[in-house]
Design an enzyme around this catalytic site. Structure first.
Site, mmCIF file in Angstrom:
data_model
loop_
_atom_site.group_PDB
_atom_site.id
_atom_site.type_symbol
_atom_site.label_atom_id
_atom_site.label_comp_id
_atom_site.label_asym_id
_atom_site.label_seq_id
_atom_site.Cartn_x
_atom_site.Cartn_y
_atom_site.Cartn_z
ATOM 1 N N TRP A 18 0.736 -0.983 -0.108
ATOM 2 C CA TRP A 18 -0.029 0.099 -0.329
ATOM 3 C C TRP A 18 1.233 1.117 0.213
ATOM 4 O O TRP A 18 0.287 2.253 -0.035
ATOM 5 C CB TRP A 18 -0.743 -0.251 1.503
ATOM 6 C CG TRP A 18 0.117 -0.530 2.494
ATOM 7 C CD1 TRP A 18 -0.379 -1.493 3.305
ATOM 8 C CD2 TRP A 18 0.838 0.270 3.178
ATOM 9 N NE1 TRP A 18 0.545 -2.231 4.216
ATOM 10 C CE2 TRP A 18 0.833 -0.122 4.410
ATOM 11 C CE3 TRP A 18 1.093 1.894 3.126
ATOM 12 C CZ2 TRP A 18 2.279 -0.029 5.582
ATOM 13 C CZ3 TRP A 18 2.235 2.517 4.084
ATOM 14 C CH2 TRP A 18 2.881 1.189 5.368
ATOM 15 N N ASN A 19 1.989 1.051 0.063
ATOM 16 C CA ASN A 19 2.714 2.857 0.203
ATOM 17 C C ASN A 19 3.458 2.960 -0.503
ATOM 18 O O ASN A 19 3.512 4.237 -1.390
ATOM 19 C CB ASN A 19 3.821 2.481 0.852
ATOM 20 C CG ASN A 19 5.138 0.847 0.496
ATOM 21 O OD1 ASN A 19 4.814 -0.061 -0.012
ATOM 22 N ND2 ASN A 19 6.394 0.589 0.135
ATOM 23 N N LYS A 72 -2.326 -9.363 -7.035
ATOM 24 C CA LYS A 72 -3.318 -8.766 -6.096
ATOM 25 C C LYS A 72 -3.177 -7.118 -5.398
ATOM 26 O O LYS A 72 -1.341 -7.231 -4.686
ATOM 27 C CB LYS A 72 -3.407 -9.827 -4.545
ATOM 28 C CG LYS A 72 -4.529 -8.991 -3.593
ATOM 29 C CD LYS A 72 -3.758 -10.194 -2.038
ATOM 30 C CE LYS A 72 -3.196 -9.162 -1.633
ATOM 31 N NZ LYS A 72 -4.777 -7.825 -0.760
ATOM 32 N N PRO A 73 -3.943 -6.687 -5.765
ATOM 33 C CA PRO A 73 -3.732 -5.147 -4.460
ATOM 34 C C PRO A 73 -3.837 -5.450 -2.887
ATOM 35 O O PRO A 73 -4.176 -5.923 -2.409
ATOM 36 C CB PRO A 73 -4.913 -4.420 -4.837
ATOM 37 C CG PRO A 73 -5.408 -4.943 -5.754
ATOM 38 C CD PRO A 73 -5.386 -6.610 -5.621
ATOM 39 N N GLU A 129 10.842 -8.733 -2.213
ATOM 40 C CA GLU A 129 11.206 -7.434 -1.753
ATOM 41 C C GLU A 129 10.962 -7.096 -0.238
ATOM 42 O O GLU A 129 9.867 -6.968 -0.279
ATOM 43 C CB GLU A 129 10.825 -6.568 -2.615
ATOM 44 C CG GLU A 129 11.827 -5.440 -2.693
ATOM 45 C CD GLU A 129 11.534 -3.840 -1.626
ATOM 46 O OE1 GLU A 129 11.864 -4.302 -0.499
ATOM 47 O OE2 GLU A 129 10.516 -3.110 -2.369
ATOM 48 N N GLY A 132 12.068 -5.185 1.929
ATOM 49 C CA GLY A 132 11.589 -3.453 2.961
ATOM 50 C C GLY A 132 13.787 -3.840 3.567
ATOM 51 O O GLY A 132 14.231 -4.229 3.356
ATOM 52 N N CYS A 146 10.277 1.609 1.338
ATOM 53 C CA CYS A 146 11.265 0.948 1.607
ATOM 54 C C CYS A 146 13.257 1.118 2.221
ATOM 55 O O CYS A 146 13.185 0.698 2.709
ATOM 56 C CB CYS A 146 11.073 -0.833 0.226
ATOM 57 S SG CYS A 146 10.798 -0.356 -1.111
ATOM 58 N N GLY A 182 15.984 -10.075 1.093
ATOM 59 C CA GLY A 182 14.426 -10.292 -0.083
ATOM 60 C C GLY A 182 15.338 -11.139 -0.924
ATOM 61 O O GLY A 182 16.731 -11.030 -0.914
ATOM 62 N N GLU A 191 14.356 -6.480 -8.983
ATOM 63 C CA GLU A 191 13.501 -6.118 -9.787
ATOM 64 C C GLU A 191 13.722 -4.657 -10.692
ATOM 65 O O GLU A 191 14.911 -4.443 -10.350
ATOM 66 C CB GLU A 191 11.847 -5.324 -8.705
ATOM 67 C CG GLU A 191 11.354 -6.469 -8.311
ATOM 68 C CD GLU A 191 10.041 -6.277 -8.065
ATOM 69 O OE1 GLU A 191 10.043 -5.544 -6.861
ATOM 70 O OE2 GLU A 191 9.078 -6.908 -8.272
HETATM 71 P P1 NDP Z 1 2.115 -6.857 4.592
HETATM 72 O O1 NDP Z 1 2.960 -7.513 4.101
HETATM 73 O O2 NDP Z 1 0.369 -7.496 5.447
HETATM 74 O O3 NDP Z 1 1.330 -5.989 3.034
HETATM 75 C C1 NDP Z 1 1.111 -6.052 1.451
HETATM 76 C C2 NDP Z 1 0.762 -7.252 0.563
HETATM 77 O O4 NDP Z 1 0.165 -8.339 1.335
HETATM 78 C C3 NDP Z 1 -0.504 -6.445 0.525
HETATM 79 O O5 NDP Z 1 -1.315 -6.510 -0.245
HETATM 80 C C4 NDP Z 1 -1.209 -7.747 2.197
HETATM 81 O O6 NDP Z 1 -2.492 -7.760 1.639
HETATM 82 C C5 NDP Z 1 -0.422 -9.442 1.639
HETATM 83 N N1 NDP Z 1 -0.016 -9.833 3.020
HETATM 84 C C6 NDP Z 1 -0.891 -10.331 3.507
HETATM 85 N N2 NDP Z 1 -0.902 -11.412 4.678
HETATM 86 C C7 NDP Z 1 -1.289 -11.996 2.916
HETATM 87 C C8 NDP Z 1 -0.482 -13.768 3.167
HETATM 88 N N3 NDP Z 1 -0.957 -14.658 4.039
HETATM 89 N N4 NDP Z 1 -0.091 -14.068 1.935
HETATM 90 C C9 NDP Z 1 -0.133 -13.575 0.664
HETATM 91 N N5 NDP Z 1 -0.597 -12.227 1.018
HETATM 92 C C10 NDP Z 1 -0.177 -11.562 2.369
HETATM 93 O O7 NDP Z 1 2.578 -5.427 4.628
HETATM 94 P P2 NDP Z 1 1.655 -4.320 6.229
HETATM 95 O O8 NDP Z 1 0.263 -4.466 5.451
HETATM 96 O O9 NDP Z 1 1.999 -5.352 7.227
HETATM 97 O O10 NDP Z 1 2.694 -3.619 7.240
HETATM 98 C C11 NDP Z 1 3.772 -3.902 8.097
HETATM 99 C C12 NDP Z 1 5.013 -3.690 7.482
HETATM 100 O O11 NDP Z 1 5.763 -4.281 6.564
HETATM 101 C C13 NDP Z 1 5.505 -2.060 7.667
HETATM 102 O O12 NDP Z 1 5.067 -1.237 8.618
HETATM 103 C C14 NDP Z 1 6.496 -2.142 6.476
HETATM 104 O O13 NDP Z 1 7.912 -2.430 7.924
HETATM 105 C C15 NDP Z 1 6.380 -2.791 6.108
HETATM 106 N N6 NDP Z 1 6.194 -3.399 4.829
HETATM 107 C C16 NDP Z 1 7.025 -2.407 3.585
HETATM 108 C C17 NDP Z 1 6.711 -2.497 2.161
HETATM 109 C C18 NDP Z 1 8.190 -2.502 1.380
HETATM 110 O O14 NDP Z 1 7.825 -1.609 0.058
HETATM 111 N N7 NDP Z 1 9.244 -2.959 1.962
HETATM 112 C C19 NDP Z 1 5.865 -2.660 1.512
HETATM 113 C C20 NDP Z 1 4.473 -2.579 3.025
HETATM 114 C C21 NDP Z 1 5.273 -3.087 4.119
HETATM 115 P P3 NDP Z 1 -3.889 -6.861 2.523
HETATM 116 O O15 NDP Z 1 -3.389 -6.021 2.102
HETATM 117 O O16 NDP Z 1 -5.348 -7.011 1.922
HETATM 118 O O17 NDP Z 1 -3.029 -7.500 4.006
#
Ligand code: NDP
Length: 476
Positions: A145-146, A169-170, A244, A246, A278, A453, A457
């Site tokens: 979502w970021n 999947k968004p 990837e 973080g 990230c 990771g 990319e």
């Molecule tokens: P997640 O890893 O849970 O979410 C990222 C994506 O993965 C979303 O589309 C989410 O769906 C999906 N997802 C969640 N659980 C599963 C699963 N079991 N199997 C497959 N897909 C899944 O991140 P969070 O939203 O929990 O963020 C928490 C922390 O993660 C942040 O504070 C940050 O530290 C890190 N983060 C790092 C990012 C980066 O760019 N490196 C990006 C985002 C988070 P849904 O939205 O429906 O839960």
């Protein structure tokens, strides 16, 4: 908005929906279907049916479709950016950057399509070999979502160019711009079923995608723990993976650095997108000799940041994307305060007042004298909080930079070539910037070391990560 399966908009079959709310105001923007494993299966079936036709098109033809899509994205960039700001929270200026970045990525991969693919190998008396690249098949992409638009580009650009079809999947809080972009790609000429978007939760839709036996590769960006779970699930069918996960990027400022330039670098590197990047600057190491002046200037710049609704004309920083993210950040800062692990120079709390009461706003925060074992240093700090530590010399800076389990990016701010070389050779990170931080153009491979990771990319290398070689050996 509805899901996008087989080139059509598809409503929620059992009428269950997810609400998408504006993180600055709490207002409902739209709702999307809470998809099921059945929706994933249908999307995979559509993607599998579209595969042969898409594969048969030449790489240049696929590249041209990406190019047309980029043109359409540019034409509609203002509407797309407004939608992105509404669902994600970032300032409109940053959303415009991100949408244009998406068009840049598609154009870049359209250009890559002009490069020859494959090679001929002369083997003397034993024969000749022809090595060709072919797509992996139906791939899955899981988007966070970021930076939902940019990261959709990092995955769709190379995957589609290589001839794969995709089920994407968004994130549940930011599905809208991804859905609109999928529609634009279809309008630009993608055959139905080449790109499908299934909305819904990670635990249902995400896991169904990872587990589906016909998905050949998963590309995921997000949390480290989720990445580990995906790796476990994907191992059942020995799927290919790009993860990837973080970073905790260090920024090292040496005593010969241009201080003003480095202050601006730290400000943008940390507070862009409210720190939810990230490759954001997550740990700042400053040489003792310049620390006083540097911190004073940085504090003044941080205190002057205008925090508000991303659609406001003067907004420098928007809210965090969700209540959960803000709680996470607030907890880390509170713990630091309680344990005496640092001195909070500015910020350090939730913003109060009428303009902020319905949004997930947090003060831009600067913490100095941070203990090396503080959670601000050891965990991924995904928000507008900058921990600062001082170092006596380059040796100490390198040791400190390498204490993280992550290794995505790092920057050094210096005029000295020897310092640059040492940081490049000794700091463990996939990308080292010099006098810069954060920038990740489509031309440059991007990915981390350690727990950041696996896989890369961007760059033309990414096309290799969505394809495999096959060899035709001709024995004369
Ligand atoms: P997640 O890893 O849970 O979410 C990222 C994506 O993965 C979303 O589309 C989410 O769906 C999906 N997802 C969640 N659980 C599963 C699963 N079991 N199997 C497959 N897909 C899944 O991140 P969070 O939203 O929990 O963020 C928490 C922390 O993660 C942040 O504070 C940050 O530290 C890190 N983060 C790092 C990012 C980066 O760019 N490196 C990006 C985002 C988070 P849904 O939205 O429906 O839960």
């Amino acid at each position: 908005m509805e899901m996008r399966i087989g080139g059509k908009n598809v409503a929620s079959p059992d009428d269950t929906w997810l609400e998408v709310k504006n993180p600055a105001t709490g207002e409902l923007i739209d709702r999307v279907p809470a998809g099921s494993a059945g929706d994933v299966a249908e999307a995979v079936e559509m993607a599998a049916a579209a595969l042969t036709g898409w594969k048969k098109k030449g790489m240049r033809e696929r590249g041209m479709i990406l190019f047309h899509a980029a043109e359409k994205v540019r034409e509609q960039h203002k509407d797309l950016a407004r939608l992105l700001t509404a669902e994600q929270g970032k300032p409109l200026r940053e959303a415009i950057d991100e949408v244009r970045g998406y068009a840049n990525i598609l154009e870049y991969y359209a250009g890559v399509s002009a490069q020859p693919a494959g090679e001929a190998v002369r083997l003397g008396a034993s024969g000749d070999a022809f090595v060709v690249r072919e797509p992996l098949g139906v791939c899955g992409a899981i988007i966070p979502w970021n930076m939902p638009v940019l990261i959709m580009g990092w995955k769709t650009g190379p995957a589609l160019l290589a001839g794969n079809t995709l089920v994407l999947k968004p994130a549940s809080t930011t599905p809208l711009t991804n859905l609109r972009l999928a529609e634009i790609l279809d309008e630009a000429g993608l055959p139905p079923g080449v790109l499908n978007v299934v909305t819904g939760s990670g635990s249902v839709v995400g896991e169904a995608l990872v587990k589906h036996p016909d998905i050949k590769k998963i590309s995921f960006t997000g949390n480290c723990a989720t990445g580990q779970r995906i790796r476990e699930l994907a191992s059942a069918h020995v799927k290919d993976l790009t993860l990837e996960l973080g970073g905790s990027d260090p920024m090292i400022v040496m005593d010969d650095a241009d201080i003003d330039k480095a202050v601006e670098g730290a400000l943008r590197g940390r507070f862009y997108n409210a720190g939810q990047v990230c490759t954001a600057v997550k740990r700042l190491y400053i040489h003792d000799k310049i620390a006083g002046e540097f911190v004073q200037k940085l504090k003044a710049r941080i205190s002057a940041l205008n925090v508000g609704n991303g659609l406001g004309p003067k907004t420098d920083m928007g809210p965090l994307n969700s209540a959960r993210q803000r709680e996470r950040i607030a907890r880390m800062v509170d713990q630091t305060r309680e344990r005496g692990d640092g001195t909070i120079l500015t910020g350090g709390g939730v913003l109060r007042g009428k303009a902020y009461e319905s949004g997930h706003f947090y003060h831009p925060t600067l913490v100095t004298d941070v203990a090396p074992d503080s959670c601000l240093v050891t965990d991924e700090l995904f928000g507008p909080v900058l921990p600062v530590m001082t170092v006596p010399d380059l040796d100490a800076a390198i040791v400190a930079a390498n204490t993280s389990r992550y290794g995505l990016g790092a920057s050094v701010w210096t005029k000295n070539l020897h310092t640059t070389k040492r940081v490049f050779d000794e700091v463990q990170a996939g990308i080292i910037w010099v006098n810069r931080h954060l920038t990740v153009p489509p031309e440059v491979p991007f990915g981390g070391m350690g727990e950041s990771g696996i896989g890369r990319e961007n760059g033309y290398h990414a096309v290799d990560q969505y394809s495999r070689t096959r060899t035709l050996f001709l024995g004369w």
